[in-house]
Structures are given as C-alpha cells and as structure tokens.
Enzyme design. Sequence first.
Site, mmCIF file in Angstrom:
data_model
loop_
_atom_site.group_PDB
_atom_site.id
_atom_site.type_symbol
_atom_site.label_atom_id
_atom_site.label_comp_id
_atom_site.label_asym_id
_atom_site.label_seq_id
_atom_site.Cartn_x
_atom_site.Cartn_y
_atom_site.Cartn_z
ATOM 1 N N GLU A 94 -33.537 8.974 61.177
ATOM 2 C CA GLU A 94 -33.273 8.297 62.442
ATOM 3 C C GLU A 94 -33.902 6.907 62.450
ATOM 4 O O GLU A 94 -34.951 6.678 61.847
ATOM 5 C CB GLU A 94 -33.802 9.141 63.613
ATOM 6 C CG GLU A 94 -33.044 10.450 63.757
ATOM 7 C CD GLU A 94 -33.544 11.335 64.889
ATOM 8 O OE1 GLU A 94 -32.759 12.168 65.349
ATOM 9 O OE2 GLU A 94 -34.709 11.192 65.305
ATOM 10 N N CYS A 114 -41.583 13.681 56.362
ATOM 11 C CA CYS A 114 -42.817 12.903 56.217
ATOM 12 C C CYS A 114 -43.765 13.586 55.247
ATOM 13 O O CYS A 114 -43.844 14.817 55.189
ATOM 14 C CB CYS A 114 -43.502 12.729 57.575
ATOM 15 S SG CYS A 114 -44.926 11.594 57.524
ATOM 16 N N CYS A 121 -47.285 14.765 65.956
ATOM 17 C CA CYS A 121 -46.039 14.055 65.673
ATOM 18 C C CYS A 121 -44.934 15.032 65.289
ATOM 19 O O CYS A 121 -45.120 15.888 64.417
ATOM 20 C CB CYS A 121 -46.270 13.050 64.547
ATOM 21 S SG CYS A 121 -44.786 12.120 64.083
ATOM 22 N N GLY A 165 -41.570 9.100 58.277
ATOM 23 C CA GLY A 165 -42.186 8.929 56.970
ATOM 24 C C GLY A 165 -43.396 8.013 56.968
ATOM 25 O O GLY A 165 -43.632 7.251 57.906
ATOM 26 N N LEU A 221 -54.553 4.857 63.963
ATOM 27 C CA LEU A 221 -55.949 5.287 63.847
ATOM 28 C C LEU A 221 -56.235 6.535 64.692
ATOM 29 O O LEU A 221 -56.669 7.558 64.187
ATOM 30 C CB LEU A 221 -56.872 4.136 64.248
ATOM 31 C CG LEU A 221 -58.361 4.352 64.030
ATOM 32 C CD1 LEU A 221 -58.680 4.596 62.563
ATOM 33 C CD2 LEU A 221 -59.152 3.147 64.548
ATOM 34 N N HIS A 222 -56.067 6.406 65.997
ATOM 35 C CA HIS A 222 -56.158 7.517 66.958
ATOM 36 C C HIS A 222 -57.552 8.110 67.153
ATOM 37 O O HIS A 222 -57.792 8.746 68.166
ATOM 38 C CB HIS A 222 -55.152 8.612 66.625
ATOM 39 C CG HIS A 222 -53.756 8.111 66.509
ATOM 40 N ND1 HIS A 222 -53.132 7.421 67.530
ATOM 41 C CD2 HIS A 222 -52.862 8.151 65.480
ATOM 42 C CE1 HIS A 222 -51.919 7.081 67.147
ATOM 43 N NE2 HIS A 222 -51.739 7.501 65.907
ATOM 44 N N CYS A 339 -42.043 6.889 70.156
ATOM 45 C CA CYS A 339 -43.011 7.077 69.075
ATOM 46 C C CYS A 339 -43.411 8.545 68.946
ATOM 47 O O CYS A 339 -43.802 9.180 69.921
ATOM 48 C CB CYS A 339 -44.239 6.220 69.365
ATOM 49 S SG CYS A 339 -45.504 6.300 68.097
#
Length: 347
Positions: A94, A114, A121, A165, A221-222, A339
């Site tokens: 996508e 990924c 995610c 990915g 980062l998160h 996202c």
Amino acid sequence: MQIEKKDIRALSKDQLRDFFVINKDKAFRGNQVYEWLWSKGAHSFEDMTNVSKGTRQMLVENFVINHIKVDTMQRSSDGTVKNAVRLHDGLIVESVLIPTETRTTACVSSQVGCSLDCNFCATARLKRMRNLEPGEIYDQVLAIDRESKLYFNRPLSNIVFMGMGEPLMNYNNVIKAIDMITSSEGLGMSPKRITVSTSGVSKMIKKMADDEVKFKLAVSLHSAVEEIRNKIMPFTKSFPLPELREALQYWYHKTKSKITYEYVVWKGINDNKESVDALVKFCKHVPCKVNLIEYNPIDDGEFQQASPESINAYIKALEANGIIAKVRHSRGKDIDAACGQLANKEI
C-alpha cells in the site's frame, strides 16, 4: 526448461548500452530504452515507438518489465488517497497520497510486510514476504504523482519512506529507487524533499552517512527509556540506545542534516515524567526536531492514545530546552491509511 527473464529495469544505463553492443546494435539504443523505462514510464516494449520492431522483439525475448498495477484506490473524507498496489507476482503493498494546502506527499512502501516487530503497528503483524525492487518503489511514486496532478492539479512535492517495511533493511533497492527519483532521467525531484524513516537500524544509519546521501532522516523512536523501547519494539534489543545515539551523532557529523524523531505517546506506557526527561536528554545529543504523532489504534486495543495533558507535558519540556516539537495529526484514518495502519488484508 524455460529460462526466467530478467526485469530490464534492474539494469543500469551502462549495462543496457553494453547489452546492445554485445548484440551487434548501437550503444545509443540503450539510452533510448532507458528513457522509455524511467522518464516515460513504459510498461511494455511495444510502447517504445522510436525503437525498431526488431529491437523490440529482441527485448521481449530477453527481458520483462515488472510494473505495478493500482488494484484499488480509496479516497478519505480529508482528501487522502490510499492505493493497494499489486506487484507482478500477485503480492500487494500500500502507498498513500497525503495532500495539504501547500504540498502533496507520497508515503511509499519498501517491503511486502515488514522485517520488524513493533507491537503497535499493523504492518509489523504481517510476515515479511520480500523486499521491493527499485522499479516497484519508483512506480509507487509515479502513480501518486499522476493522482496528485489529477485530483489536486499539482505535481508531487515530497516523498516519505514511511509505508510498509523497514527501508534500511532493503537499503540497496531503496537507494537505487531514490537515485532514479532524483535523476534528471527520472522524476528530477530534489533529495531534500525525500525523507527515509527507520526504526533505528544503527549500522545502516552509519552506512548512509558514509554514502553521503542527500535525503533527510527520520527515526521512529517512541521511547528513550531502554526498557520501554525494547518492550514496544522488541527488535531494538539488537540496536540499544547508546549505539543508536552514536550512529545519529555520526550521521550529523558527516551530513550536517538535522534528524526528525517520530514519537507516539501512549496511555500507561510512556506518558510519565521519566519518559519525558529521557527524551529531552536524548534529543540534546544531536540537532533534531520531534514530531509527536497522533496514534491510530489497531484491533486489539492494547495501545491507547495518551491524554492531551500528557502530550502537552512533552511539548513544554522539549520547547523549554530549545527543541522544536510539533503534534502531527493523522490523515486518512477512515480508510486505514494513517501511520501504523497499513496492513492489506490480501497479503
């Protein structure tokens, strides 16, 4: 036994020129074919009208053009466009067109599925099937550029490698695609309008710096607390924060390009003072800015958006230390184009 034909777009211009010389034709034919493949976006050798029939037949006998096809397209109420792109082998990725008043941005994929395992995610829940080829990445951009002109009457202005990915785990093909996107023989886009986002593959960040790339770097980062980061992004145990910090310092030393940190604040996970203080400290190691991203929930509900007060605590602390921080609201949520939501059900 039938020999599998090679995708002609895997060849460089010099390799194409050599092919014609070896086959007792003129080298400039390679230039003609190369222009058709990249500047004109030919999907068939029959499209190459200034190339002789005999030459086209020789190409058919030796090569294929593995082009993509936009299988389905969805338009969000906010103008965002999501493409489900079918590849030559039937797999689907996508890509997304994100319009604003001043720009149109393509968000493109670099892998089918990924390589990583970020728990928040949707894409990470898909098995990584394979890396995308340079032409498959380039074609996503070309398709979105056409849609930008069709729906918004302007060409594509920016590209972000933030789709499906981990781009740095398909490094060579991503670089080849960017080289064509920025080439005068391709789309001619400035590399400064391209951002490659990574979840923190330290050794490849250093390689990019050594390769003197001209595009921008973003890091998902998160958390700047190792324990939290490892929990929400388990693969990061292989790339600990001190190693990532060193790689980013190396990047800035070599490129002088400011880094963007992508950061989601979740309820009960990183909405605490320890996490705020750790991010501020981490940001001081290299010139940067922080995008605080609105979270787009996936099915299980384990991760929930933190309160506005918690997000404001980050903004106040970062700005008090001279660090630019912005809240980024997601686009295309109603079509699962935001996202962390890309996860085509057909893969």
